[in-house]
Design a protein around this motif. Structure first.
Motif: not given
Length: 68
Positions: A41-67
């Motif tokens: 995933v990180a390679e495909a987006f040209r980001i670090t693995m830490d950045q990839a996990t941060a993107v995932e966490r942000k997306a999941l937090e946002r959806t949980c808050a909305a739901l």
């Protein structure tokens, strides 16, 4: 995936950015694709693995808050 589960899933994906949506699809193997590792995933987006996990966490937090 049952009809109502897919509807909820599509609702969740509509709540996140395009990048977050694509990252979640790759990471969890959605839409018929096999799940990818954090490294892939990180390679495909040209980001670090830490950045990839941060993107995932942000997306999941946002959806949980909305739901909430």
């Amino acid at each position: 995936m049952s009809g109502w589960t897919r509807d909820i899933f599509l609702l969740v994906l509509a709540m996140v950015s395009r990048q977050e949506r694509e990252l979640l699809r790759m990471r969890y193997g959605l839409d018929g694709f096999p799940p990818c590792s954090w490294g892939e995933v990180a390679e495909a987006f040209r980001i670090t693995m830490d950045q990839a996990t941060a993107v995932e966490r942000k997306a999941l937090e946002r959806t949980c808050a909305a739901l909430g």
